[in-house]
Design a protein around this motif. Structure first.
Motif, mmCIF file in Angstrom:
data_model
loop_
_atom_site.group_PDB
_atom_site.id
_atom_site.type_symbol
_atom_site.label_atom_id
_atom_site.label_comp_id
_atom_site.label_asym_id
_atom_site.label_seq_id
_atom_site.Cartn_x
_atom_site.Cartn_y
_atom_site.Cartn_z
ATOM 1 N N LYS A 145 26.545 40.312 32.821
ATOM 2 C CA LYS A 145 26.768 40.117 31.273
ATOM 3 C C LYS A 145 27.390 38.820 31.117
ATOM 4 O O LYS A 145 27.648 38.362 29.806
ATOM 5 N N ARG A 146 27.789 38.042 32.057
ATOM 6 C CA ARG A 146 28.671 36.708 32.041
ATOM 7 C C ARG A 146 29.837 37.178 30.908
ATOM 8 O O ARG A 146 30.175 36.212 30.154
ATOM 9 N N LEU A 147 30.544 38.178 31.198
ATOM 10 C CA LEU A 147 31.748 38.614 30.596
ATOM 11 C C LEU A 147 33.004 37.915 31.437
ATOM 12 O O LEU A 147 33.068 37.478 32.337
ATOM 13 N N LYS A 148 34.102 37.450 30.362
ATOM 14 C CA LYS A 148 35.274 36.665 30.759
ATOM 15 C C LYS A 148 35.898 37.798 31.704
ATOM 16 O O LYS A 148 35.807 39.131 31.289
ATOM 17 N N PRO A 149 36.824 37.447 32.485
ATOM 18 C CA PRO A 149 37.384 38.500 33.522
ATOM 19 C C PRO A 149 38.372 39.586 32.819
ATOM 20 O O PRO A 149 38.652 40.525 33.173
ATOM 21 N N GLU A 150 38.825 39.130 31.549
ATOM 22 C CA GLU A 150 39.841 40.056 30.976
ATOM 23 C C GLU A 150 39.034 40.984 29.999
ATOM 24 O O GLU A 150 39.663 41.981 29.283
ATOM 25 N N VAL A 151 37.724 40.774 29.708
ATOM 26 C CA VAL A 151 36.955 41.622 28.778
ATOM 27 C C VAL A 151 37.064 43.232 29.053
ATOM 28 O O VAL A 151 37.686 44.045 28.317
ATOM 29 N N ILE A 152 36.558 43.409 30.179
ATOM 30 C CA ILE A 152 36.578 44.801 30.605
ATOM 31 C C ILE A 152 37.896 45.614 30.933
ATOM 32 O O ILE A 152 38.352 46.657 30.112
ATOM 33 N N PRO A 153 38.825 44.998 31.298
ATOM 34 C CA PRO A 153 40.198 45.542 31.261
ATOM 35 C C PRO A 153 40.772 45.584 30.068
ATOM 36 O O PRO A 153 41.632 46.695 29.919
ATOM 37 N N ASN A 154 40.418 45.024 29.150
ATOM 38 C CA ASN A 154 40.942 45.237 27.726
ATOM 39 C C ASN A 154 40.337 46.356 27.001
ATOM 40 O O ASN A 154 40.552 46.476 25.934
ATOM 41 N N LEU A 155 39.046 46.725 27.235
ATOM 42 C CA LEU A 155 38.275 47.806 26.510
ATOM 43 C C LEU A 155 39.074 49.232 26.271
ATOM 44 O O LEU A 155 39.750 49.498 27.002
ATOM 45 N N PHE A 182 41.391 49.844 29.201
ATOM 46 C CA PHE A 182 40.749 50.527 30.547
ATOM 47 C C PHE A 182 41.941 49.993 31.826
ATOM 48 O O PHE A 182 42.309 50.902 32.500
ATOM 49 N N TRP A 183 42.674 48.800 31.839
ATOM 50 C CA TRP A 183 43.345 48.627 32.601
ATOM 51 C C TRP A 183 44.626 49.496 32.924
ATOM 52 O O TRP A 183 45.109 49.724 33.979
ATOM 53 N N ARG A 184 45.061 49.919 31.872
ATOM 54 C CA ARG A 184 46.390 50.833 31.727
ATOM 55 C C ARG A 184 46.049 52.086 32.198
ATOM 56 O O ARG A 184 46.780 52.831 32.950
ATOM 57 N N GLN A 185 44.602 52.685 31.869
ATOM 58 C CA GLN A 185 44.069 53.956 32.654
ATOM 59 C C GLN A 185 44.163 54.101 34.054
ATOM 60 O O GLN A 185 44.554 55.144 34.966
ATOM 61 N N VAL A 186 43.592 52.532 34.411
ATOM 62 C CA VAL A 186 43.693 52.590 35.992
ATOM 63 C C VAL A 186 45.046 52.585 36.775
ATOM 64 O O VAL A 186 45.436 53.211 37.720
ATOM 65 N N THR A 187 46.011 51.552 35.955
ATOM 66 C CA THR A 187 47.324 51.646 36.735
ATOM 67 C C THR A 187 48.091 53.075 36.663
ATOM 68 O O THR A 187 48.865 53.329 37.508
ATOM 69 N N ILE A 188 47.925 53.754 35.380
ATOM 70 C CA ILE A 188 48.501 55.010 35.339
ATOM 71 C C ILE A 188 47.927 56.162 36.175
ATOM 72 O O ILE A 188 48.975 56.905 36.798
ATOM 73 N N ALA A 205 54.811 46.374 39.612
ATOM 74 C CA ALA A 205 54.796 45.849 38.259
ATOM 75 C C ALA A 205 53.455 45.970 37.684
ATOM 76 O O ALA A 205 52.423 45.910 38.325
ATOM 77 N N ASP A 206 53.352 45.998 36.449
ATOM 78 C CA ASP A 206 52.093 46.287 35.747
ATOM 79 C C ASP A 206 51.543 44.927 35.083
ATOM 80 O O ASP A 206 51.710 44.553 33.896
ATOM 81 N N THR A 207 51.051 43.810 35.984
ATOM 82 C CA THR A 207 50.742 42.516 35.623
ATOM 83 C C THR A 207 49.286 42.269 35.817
ATOM 84 O O THR A 207 48.973 41.165 35.824
ATOM 85 N N GLU A 208 48.497 43.397 36.052
ATOM 86 C CA GLU A 208 47.144 43.189 36.281
ATOM 87 C C GLU A 208 46.233 42.503 35.120
ATOM 88 O O GLU A 208 46.626 43.076 34.014
ATOM 89 N N THR A 209 45.485 41.750 35.352
ATOM 90 C CA THR A 209 44.503 41.253 33.987
ATOM 91 C C THR A 209 43.073 41.229 34.386
ATOM 92 O O THR A 209 42.366 41.100 33.485
ATOM 93 N N ALA A 235 39.539 42.265 39.779
ATOM 94 C CA ALA A 235 40.081 42.130 40.949
ATOM 95 C C ALA A 235 41.618 42.699 41.226
ATOM 96 O O ALA A 235 41.795 43.160 42.222
ATOM 97 N N ASP A 236 42.412 42.119 39.842
ATOM 98 C CA ASP A 236 43.736 42.529 40.228
ATOM 99 C C ASP A 236 43.928 44.226 40.194
ATOM 100 O O ASP A 236 44.699 44.686 40.975
ATOM 101 N N LEU A 237 42.902 44.851 39.511
ATOM 102 C CA LEU A 237 43.089 46.278 39.502
ATOM 103 C C LEU A 237 42.601 46.958 40.980
ATOM 104 O O LEU A 237 43.212 47.961 41.267
ATOM 105 N N ARG A 238 41.623 46.392 41.490
ATOM 106 C CA ARG A 238 41.185 46.982 42.940
ATOM 107 C C ARG A 238 42.451 46.552 43.770
ATOM 108 O O ARG A 238 42.587 47.533 44.544
#
Lengths: 162, 162
Positions: free
Chosen positions: A29-39, A48-54, A75-79, A82-85
């Motif tokens: 869908k050509r989404l910028k890398p930060e789009v899904i982590p912030n849903l 989303f990204w906090r659900q994964v880190t928690i 540290a919770d620095t993932e954006t 790939a960072d989350l993986r």
């Protein structure tokens, strides 16, 4: 106590594969890398990204505390996805470093935790089955639901990890 | 094996309280009784009422199979929040009928289940921790997320049951 590492490791691998599918979706869908982590499911739920880190942190905290080890701090620095993986992989590496015999008698250990403003005390068994596992699956499921509700091609078998 | 009844019972009580909050919301917004039971996160996921009955069925199935009992069959006929609360109560009544000593040695029992087209075989321990519990929390969390995403006033402490 039954060694909790294999089940957490299995579901963290499933979570990592959900991240792969999210990344394939973002590319298609050509989404910028930060789009899904912030849903989010709704504005006042965590993204989303906090659900994964928690979810990762409940696995890490449970295995460390039940083995009588210091809980390592990540540290919770993932954006990005790939960072989350990488966060999932780092969590799995910590879990696999714990010898299986460290959990002998863990059901009777006294576990103290701080959860926001609350201080909680459990037996090891109650902490694992009544707190850490429910919280782990709460956040993993919410991460899955965020992907699912946003059209990423994931299904129940992906959640279960096969 | 640790008796699985107390943890399932605790979270089924939390689920019942989520249903109370859903009902209060339906009254405040003058929703017809079938509206909330039919909400979904997205069109191709199961509706709220099925998330609740499937969560109940994983608790029922796990406790019956691990105790070596026939799994009682409950028809899926619920259409209202009150019906769903009744389903939770019926599930809890079944769980509380199982003597605690029925779970002695259950970790080593062989468990066969049919999940749609799949036939699965587990040890009791793997079935409980790697299948029944993850599925139970998957469906309970999804029920919670459907309410949360639709503006019902529920929070994480409601999920955890205090």
């Amino acid at each position: 106590m039954q060694n909790p590492v294999p089940v957490f490791t299995h579901f963290l691998t499933a979570l990592s594969r959900l991240l792969d599918k999210a990344e394939a979706h973002a590319e298609a869908k050509r989404l910028k890398p930060e789009v899904i982590p912030n849903l989010r499911l709704i504005a006042d739920m965590l993204p989303f990204w906090r659900q994964v880190t928690i979810a990762c942190d409940h696995a890490k905290g449970a295995c460390a505390r039940l083995a009588g080890l210091e809980v390592p701090s990540f540290a919770d620095t993932e954006t990005t996805l790939a960072d989350l993986r990488e966060r999932v992989a780092k969590t799995q590496a910590f879990l696999s470093s714990i010898p299986a015999d460290a959990f002998t008698g863990a059901e009777a250990r006294t576990i103290h935790i701080k959860a926001g403003p609350r201080e909680l005390t459990f037996t090891g068994d109650h902490y694992q089955n009544g707190y850490a596992v429910p919280n782990f699956f709460f956040h993993m499921t919410t991460a899955y639901n965020i992907l699912r509700a946003n059209g990423v091609d994931v299904g129940k078998v992906d959640f279960l990890g096969g």
